[in-house]
Scaffold this motif. Structure first.
Motif, PDB file in Angstrom:
ATOM      1  N   PRO A   9       0.829  -1.219   0.000  1.00  0.00           N
ATOM      2  CA  PRO A   9       0.000   0.000   0.000  1.00  0.00           C
ATOM      3  C   PRO A   9       0.857   1.260   0.000  1.00  0.00           C
ATOM      4  O   PRO A   9       1.877   1.337   0.693  1.00  0.00           O
ATOM      5  N   ARG A  10       0.420   2.251  -0.761  1.00  0.00           N
ATOM      6  CA  ARG A  10       1.197   3.492  -0.900  1.00  0.00           C
ATOM      7  C   ARG A  10       0.472   4.676  -0.289  1.00  0.00           C
ATOM      8  O   ARG A  10       0.591   5.810  -0.762  1.00  0.00           O
ATOM      9  N   ARG A  11      -0.273   4.428   0.777  1.00  0.00           N
ATOM     10  CA  ARG A  11      -0.874   5.535   1.514  1.00  0.00           C
ATOM     11  C   ARG A  11       0.233   6.361   2.171  1.00  0.00           C
ATOM     12  O   ARG A  11       1.272   5.854   2.554  1.00  0.00           O
ATOM     13  N   ASP A  12      -0.032   7.655   2.304  1.00  0.00           N
ATOM     14  CA  ASP A  12       0.897   8.576   2.983  1.00  0.00           C
ATOM     15  C   ASP A  12       2.262   8.654   2.311  1.00  0.00           C
ATOM     16  O   ASP A  12       3.267   8.945   2.962  1.00  0.00           O
ATOM     17  N   MET A  13       2.313   8.385   1.010  1.00  0.00           N
ATOM     18  CA  MET A  13       3.575   8.487   0.279  1.00  0.00           C
ATOM     19  C   MET A  13       3.469   9.454  -0.892  1.00  0.00           C
ATOM     20  O   MET A  13       4.381   9.541  -1.711  1.00  0.00           O
ATOM     21  N   GLY A  14       2.352  10.175  -0.971  1.00  0.00           N
ATOM     22  CA  GLY A  14       2.171  11.114  -2.067  1.00  0.00           C
ATOM     23  C   GLY A  14       1.857  10.452  -3.388  1.00  0.00           C
ATOM     24  O   GLY A  14       1.931  11.101  -4.443  1.00  0.00           O
ATOM     25  N   LEU A  19      -4.386   8.686  -3.467  1.00  0.00           N
ATOM     26  CA  LEU A  19      -4.918   9.769  -2.637  1.00  0.00           C
ATOM     27  C   LEU A  19      -6.409   9.615  -2.383  1.00  0.00           C
ATOM     28  O   LEU A  19      -6.888   9.840  -1.267  1.00  0.00           O
ATOM     29  N   GLY A  20      -7.178   9.237  -3.409  1.00  0.00           N
ATOM     30  CA  GLY A  20      -8.608   9.057  -3.219  1.00  0.00           C
ATOM     31  C   GLY A  20      -8.912   7.947  -2.238  1.00  0.00           C
ATOM     32  O   GLY A  20      -9.778   8.088  -1.359  1.00  0.00           O
ATOM     33  N   LEU A  21      -8.203   6.839  -2.374  1.00  0.00           N
ATOM     34  CA  LEU A  21      -8.393   5.724  -1.447  1.00  0.00           C
ATOM     35  C   LEU A  21      -7.975   6.116  -0.038  1.00  0.00           C
ATOM     36  O   LEU A  21      -8.627   5.763   0.950  1.00  0.00           O
ATOM     37  N   GLU A  22      -6.910   6.883   0.062  1.00  0.00           N
ATOM     38  CA  GLU A  22      -6.421   7.360   1.356  1.00  0.00           C
ATOM     39  C   GLU A  22      -7.489   8.207   2.050  1.00  0.00           C
ATOM     40  O   GLU A  22      -7.758   8.040   3.243  1.00  0.00           O
ATOM     41  N   ALA A  32      -6.897  -1.823  -3.802  1.00  0.00           N
ATOM     42  CA  ALA A  32      -5.956  -0.881  -4.405  1.00  0.00           C
ATOM     43  C   ALA A  32      -6.680  -0.093  -5.478  1.00  0.00           C
ATOM     44  O   ALA A  32      -7.594  -0.609  -6.125  1.00  0.00           O
ATOM     45  N   PRO A  33      -6.319   1.154  -5.693  1.00  0.00           N
ATOM     46  CA  PRO A  33      -6.908   1.917  -6.798  1.00  0.00           C
ATOM     47  C   PRO A  33      -6.430   1.346  -8.129  1.00  0.00           C
ATOM     48  O   PRO A  33      -5.274   0.933  -8.254  1.00  0.00           O
ATOM     49  N   LEU A  34      -7.306   1.322  -9.091  1.00  0.00           N
ATOM     50  CA  LEU A  34      -6.988   0.737 -10.401  1.00  0.00           C
ATOM     51  C   LEU A  34      -7.086   1.805 -11.480  1.00  0.00           C
ATOM     52  O   LEU A  34      -7.608   1.577 -12.567  1.00  0.00           O
ATOM     53  N   SER A  35      -6.579   2.979 -11.178  1.00  0.00           N
ATOM     54  CA  SER A  35      -6.755   4.130 -12.057  1.00  0.00           C
ATOM     55  C   SER A  35      -5.464   4.495 -12.774  1.00  0.00           C
ATOM     56  O   SER A  35      -5.166   3.955 -13.840  1.00  0.00           O
ATOM     57  N   VAL A  36      -4.705   5.420 -12.224  1.00  0.00           N
ATOM     58  CA  VAL A  36      -3.505   5.961 -12.876  1.00  0.00           C
ATOM     59  C   VAL A  36      -2.583   4.832 -13.338  1.00  0.00           C
ATOM     60  O   VAL A  36      -2.403   3.824 -12.644  1.00  0.00           O
ATOM     61  N   GLU A  40       1.333  -1.646  -9.237  1.00  0.00           N
ATOM     62  CA  GLU A  40       1.405  -1.976  -7.817  1.00  0.00           C
ATOM     63  C   GLU A  40       2.400  -3.106  -7.575  1.00  0.00           C
ATOM     64  O   GLU A  40       2.229  -3.937  -6.692  1.00  0.00           O
ATOM     65  N   PHE A  41       3.454  -3.141  -8.367  1.00  0.00           N
ATOM     66  CA  PHE A  41       4.513  -4.134  -8.220  1.00  0.00           C
ATOM     67  C   PHE A  41       5.831  -3.427  -7.920  1.00  0.00           C
ATOM     68  O   PHE A  41       6.111  -2.353  -8.474  1.00  0.00           O
ATOM     69  N   ARG A  42       6.638  -4.037  -7.069  1.00  0.00           N
ATOM     70  CA  ARG A  42       8.000  -3.535  -6.899  1.00  0.00           C
ATOM     71  C   ARG A  42       8.756  -3.730  -8.201  1.00  0.00           C
ATOM     72  O   ARG A  42       8.586  -4.726  -8.897  1.00  0.00           O
TER      73      ARG A  42
END
Length: 395
Positions: A9-14, A19-22, A32-36, A40-42
């Motif tokens: 999860p990438r909350r609080d990382m800008g 951001l919407g999910l946050e 997870a958001p499926l937009s931009v 979502e993989f390293r």
């Protein structure tokens, strides 16, 4: 060999797409958001290792892609795309859209026409309008089954307008997933060349092409086409490096290249991202195995979503995925307007890319990012099914 199942999860990382999910406060660990269009993989561990080494070096001064960087880019284009390029053709920039800005400013004047093919990546139109140029839409033609084709008759009319100076070609096409054939690209090339219209080919998704389809680099068609185009590429989509802000404009024609270079001088000069340069070089030198495995994951995710929608929502038409990692689906049969559809999706916790963002032709469609762990897609599809059942929406 690589981990494509763990969600980080990438909350609080800008992270833009998070951001919407946050803000929604949803704590579902598999959501997870499926937009931009980032993943979502390293990224490949070889890239991470190169970045750690670069970070440990501790001197982050002004950076220009050196001979090793350029050699890595040239080798990738040859190995993956059969395109032999010269190191001198490469101009580094901070993104393919940044490159579009440069091209619009350098090659057109306020009021000039710039062709786009909607429904298409929305920054195309935004850049044209923000710079005082005129959008010349050449909408794609949607066929039965959701596949799209170009309207060549309409394109011919547009390129013959004296004020039309530039065409923004999305190849592979975002969001409809087309990989243009060599024959289609050749027709575009001839129409534009014969009428003095330069082509900017945004090929940022060119590493995501699914068999039996084959990507043809626009400039590789022939020498005359190469002299009349700019090819925008990057490792950012291929290796999930968008936040490192590095791309390449590959321009075979020296006069055209110099016009873009002069325009860039007023923005950033030749400097680029220290970490982006390191990551791109590492990706092209040693990340190929990771990308090959990822392509299989993307295709598996596409087949899962397509099968789920076919079973649960048989009236929803999914466009064939020839390229990119973005599923394009027509939800108009649910009987919701574009804003109602967006609201419905958000109420289910689904943060997708709404089709209307890509032009009026996309209203009622959704773009779904497939570059995430399968569990995220399963979660999203189940939420969609439950929400539609609750509201008794038509299937």
């Amino acid at each position: 060999m690589y981990d494509f199942t763990t969600l980080r999860p990438r909350r609080d990382m800008g992270a833009e797409k998070w951001l919407g999910l946050e803000r929604s406060g949803c704590a579902d660990p598999n959501l997870a958001p499926l937009s931009v269009a980032d993943m979502e993989f390293r990224t490949a561990p070889e890239i991470t290792a190169a970045l750690k080494e670069a970070a440990d070096f501790g001197v982050y001064g002004y950076t220009i892609g050196d001979h090793r960087y350029r050699d890595a880019v040239c080798a990738w284009m040859d190995r993956r795309h059969g395109w032999l390029i010269e190191p001198t053709w490469i101009l580094q920039t901070f993104g393919v859209v940044h490159g579009i800005n440069l091209a619009v400013h350098a090659l057109t004047s306020p009021g000039d026409g710039v062709i786009i093919q909607p429904p298409v990546y929305h920054p195309f139109q935004a850049v044209i309008e923000a710079t005082g140029r005129t959008v010349r839409p050449n909408p794609l033609v949607r066929l039965e089954g959701g596949r799209y084709e170009m309207d060549f008759e309409g394109l011919e009319k547009l390129v013959k307008e004296p004020a039309t100076k530039l065409m923004l070609l999305c190849s592979p096409h975002n969001p409809v997933g087309r990989v243009w054939t060599k024959e289609e690209l050749s027709r575009v090339a001839k129409l534009c060349r014969d009428n003095g219209v330069v082509v900017y080919a945004d090929e940022i998704h060119f590493d995501f092409v699914h068999a039996p389809h084959v990507h043809t680099v626009f400039a590789s068609l022939d020498q005359d086409t190469a002299r009349n185009c700019i090819v925008g590429t990057a490792a950012s989509k291929s290796f999930n490096l968008a936040g490192l802000a590095t791309a390449n404009l590959i321009i075979p024609d020296p006069d055209l290249r110099e016009r873009i270079r002069r325009q860039a001088t007023g923005y950033t000069g030749e400097y680029n991202s220290y970490f982006g340069t390191v990551a791109t070089r590492a990706a092209y030198e040693s990340g190929e195995g990771w990308l090959d495995e990822l392509l299989g994951v993307i295709w598996g995710n596409y087949k899962y979503c397509k099968a789920f929608l076919a079973e649960k929502f048989p009236s929803v038409v999914v466009s064939p995925l020839e390229g990119t990692y973005l599923l394009w689906a027509d939800f108009r049969s649910l009987g919701l307007g574009a804003e109602e559809l967006e609201r419905f999706m958000l109420e289910q916790g689904l943060f997708l890319s709404e089709g209307y963002h890509f032009g009026s032709q996309g209203a009622g469609f959704e773009r779904i990012n497939l570059a995430c762990p399968r569990a995220c897609l399963e979660n999203a599809m189940e939420r969609l099914d439950r929400g539609a059942a609750k509201l008794r929406l038509p299937r």
